[in-house]
Design an enzyme around this catalytic site. Structure first.
Site, PDB file in Angstrom:
ATOM      1  N   ASP A   1       0.824  -1.219   0.000  1.00  0.00           N
ATOM      2  CA  ASP A   1       0.000   0.000   0.000  1.00  0.00           C
ATOM      3  C   ASP A   1       0.855   1.265   0.000  1.00  0.00           C
ATOM      4  O   ASP A   1       1.864   1.339   0.685  1.00  0.00           O
ATOM      5  CB  ASP A   1      -0.880   0.021   1.255  1.00  0.00           C
TER       6      ASP A   1
ATOM      7  N   GLY B   1      11.783  -1.406   0.837  1.00  0.00           N
ATOM      8  CA  GLY B   1      12.591  -1.343  -0.380  1.00  0.00           C
ATOM      9  C   GLY B   1      12.471   0.004  -1.081  1.00  0.00           C
ATOM     10  O   GLY B   1      12.154   1.024  -0.445  1.00  0.00           O
TER      11      GLY B   1
ATOM     12  N   GLY C   1      10.214   1.319  -3.146  1.00  0.00           N
ATOM     13  CA  GLY C   1       8.916   2.001  -3.060  1.00  0.00           C
ATOM     14  C   GLY C   1       8.734   2.651  -1.692  1.00  0.00           C
ATOM     15  O   GLY C   1       8.214   3.776  -1.579  1.00  0.00           O
TER      16      GLY C   1
ATOM     17  N   ASP D   1      16.206  -7.856  -3.704  1.00  0.00           N
ATOM     18  CA  ASP D   1      16.705  -7.401  -5.008  1.00  0.00           C
ATOM     19  C   ASP D   1      18.040  -6.653  -4.918  1.00  0.00           C
ATOM     20  O   ASP D   1      18.721  -6.482  -5.925  1.00  0.00           O
ATOM     21  CB  ASP D   1      15.672  -6.481  -5.679  1.00  0.00           C
TER      22      ASP D   1
ATOM     23  N   GLY E   1      13.627 -10.537  -9.488  1.00  0.00           N
ATOM     24  CA  GLY E   1      14.349  -9.351  -9.944  1.00  0.00           C
ATOM     25  C   GLY E   1      13.691  -8.802 -11.195  1.00  0.00           C
ATOM     26  O   GLY E   1      14.008  -9.240 -12.296  1.00  0.00           O
ATOM     27  N   HIS E   2      12.707  -7.891 -10.990  1.00  0.00           N
ATOM     28  CA  HIS E   2      11.985  -7.335 -12.130  1.00  0.00           C
ATOM     29  C   HIS E   2      12.821  -6.343 -12.916  1.00  0.00           C
ATOM     30  O   HIS E   2      12.847  -6.363 -14.134  1.00  0.00           O
ATOM     31  CB  HIS E   2      10.700  -6.631 -11.655  1.00  0.00           C
TER      32      HIS E   2
HETATM   33  O1  F6P Z   1      10.689  -6.425  -4.531  1.00  0.00           O
HETATM   34  C1  F6P Z   1      11.069  -7.683  -4.155  1.00  0.00           C
HETATM   35  C2  F6P Z   1      10.418  -8.730  -5.021  1.00  0.00           C
HETATM   36  O2  F6P Z   1      10.690  -9.956  -4.410  1.00  0.00           O
HETATM   37  C3  F6P Z   1      10.827  -8.747  -6.493  1.00  0.00           C
HETATM   38  O3  F6P Z   1      12.040  -9.395  -6.746  1.00  0.00           O
HETATM   39  C4  F6P Z   1       9.672  -9.445  -7.124  1.00  0.00           C
HETATM   40  O4  F6P Z   1       9.588  -9.133  -8.476  1.00  0.00           O
HETATM   41  C5  F6P Z   1       8.503  -8.901  -6.348  1.00  0.00           C
HETATM   42  O5  F6P Z   1       9.004  -8.575  -5.074  1.00  0.00           O
HETATM   43  C6  F6P Z   1       7.328  -9.835  -6.219  1.00  0.00           C
HETATM   44  O6  F6P Z   1       6.358  -9.187  -5.484  1.00  0.00           O
HETATM   45  P1  F6P Z   1       5.024  -9.813  -4.915  1.00  0.00           P
HETATM   46  O7  F6P Z   1       5.393 -10.666  -3.733  1.00  0.00           O
HETATM   47  O8  F6P Z   1       4.210  -8.650  -4.510  1.00  0.00           O
HETATM   48  O9  F6P Z   1       4.432 -10.643  -5.997  1.00  0.00           O
END
Ligand code: F6P
Length: 373
Positions: A75, A110, A112, A135, A178-179
């Site tokens: 959020d 992180g 955000g 990440d 790792g997006h």
């Molecule tokens: O930001 C950390 C992370 O683990 C990324 O590596 C990954 O793409 C993302 O979170 C996945 O997020 P969620 O758990 O919200 O699907």
């Protein structure tokens, strides 16, 4: 008078969050005589005043636990889903902060979270942040906690996949998280001796990957391990994204901006399955049996590594000292061997990417790893 501080964890969870909460809470309470209040589920708990008193009992026995005792969410203060409607909860957050007569708020998160924390600083709240994420992509810090544990998990998975790949003489594609930054893929790939490593920062040409695998086969190595960061993309896909980003940034009206933003979102949604496509393409191009393993949230779960426990404890306890000095608007960052205070305004919104000439990429190339470029 004793200071009253709030703590929240926000964004995706990671191993080490409880170690940081414990380090901060214990040092704040027992060393500096502060009162410590936990907010549940990230910024949502702050907006909706969901709290838990972090007393000695709550802070005890959590050092080795994965996840976060406070809960977390993605959020954002200014865009929160309240009853199905996107709502700006910033005023509610400011009101909660004052209702509890907080001297400061610590946000553990992180990239955000750093941006959201800065928004609250701009609204006059005293905020300090700690860097967490598997990440390892927060700018101005050499490390984030959570990364070391995820690296260990991904490396062990690659090690295990090696023996089955060898037995069956297969290509095994391993997708790691790792997006937008490829630190985890890069380091796990190097540690696991991957033959191919693909990163979001380095668009790949599938033909070049197939060539490298064929060369391995010709030299008698009949298996290959391909480590792929989830946000990796081909050269063509990278061009498409670039065009969409350009269209969004140069949009001359609200309507066209919204349209190109939507197209970008759709692209990313559809990109989720790209390692399946890559696996099929590699099988087609090489004629070799190929399998895919997606590690997913396994990489974020479970007990933190020793290194993450140590780092998170250091960050948490040092944060209590910073609060005691009444220094705010900063993130605690590891730079070299020291913890430094970095102004949130300098780092929020910036991401630490893998530069294409990073020494580990050079090292990988020297041991024969292909990066698909
Ligand atoms: O930001 C950390 C992370 O683990 C990324 O590596 C990954 O793409 C993302 O979170 C996945 O997020 P969620 O758990 O919200 O699907």
């Amino acid at each position: 008078m004793a200071q009253h501080i709030g703590i929240l964890t926000s964004g995706g969870d990671c191993p080490g969050l409880n170690a940081a909460i414990r380090g901060l809470g214990k040092a704040a309470r027992e060393h500096y005589g502060m009162r410590v209040l936990g907010f549940l589920n990230g910024f949502r708990g702050l907006a909706q005043d969901q709290t838990v008193e972090l007393d000695g009992a709550m802070l005890s026995g959590i050092l080795t636990d994965g996840g976060t005792i406070l809960g977390t969410s993605r959020d954002k203060p200014h865009r929160m889903n309240i009853g199905g409607k996107e709502t700006d909860m910033t005023e509610a957050i400011v009101a909660t902060y004052h209702r509890h007569h907080l001297d400061a708020l610590v946000c553990i998160g992180g990239g955000g979270t750093q941006k959201n924390a800065l928004r609250l600083v701009e609204r006059g709240l005293n905020v300090v942040t700690l860097p967490k994420t598997i990440d390892n992509d927060i700018s101005m810090t050499d490390r984030t906690f959570g990364f070391d544990t995820a690296l260990g998990i991904a490396t062990e998975a690659i090690d295990r996949l090696h023996s089955t790949a060898t037995s069956h003489e297969r290509i095994i594609v391993v997708e790691v998280m790792g997006h937008r930054a490829g630190w985890l893929a890069l380091e796990a790939g190097i540690a696991g001796g991957a033959d191919v490593i693909l990163l979001p920062e380095m668009p790949y040409d599938v033909e070049k990957i197939a060539d490298a695998i064929r060369r391995r086969t010709q030299s008698g190595k009949r298996f290959s391990i391909v480590v792929v960061a989830e946000g990796s993309m081909s050269v063509d896909e990278a061009h498409d994204v670039e065009a969409l980003v350009k269209a969004r940034d140069q949009a001359d009206s609200k309507k066209t901006r919204a349209e190109s933003k939507e197209k970008l979102r759709t692209f990313h949604d559809e990109h989720v399955g790209h390692t399946i496509r890559l696996t099929r393409n590699l099988e087609k191009l090489t004629g070799q049996e190929t399998r895919l393993t997606i590690l997913g949230h396994l990489q974020r779960g479970g007990t933190p590594s020793a290194a993450d426990r140590v780092f998170a404890t250091w960050l948490g306890t040092e944060c209590a000292a910073v609060l005691n000095e009444r220094i705010y608007g900063v993130m605690l960052a590891l730079q070299g061997t020291e913890l430094k205070l970095v102004p949130l305004a300098d780092l929020a919104g910036r991401m630490r990417h893998v530069p294409p000439d990073h020494p580990l990429i050079v090292a990988g190339r020297r041991v024969g790893t292909t990066f698909g470029d």
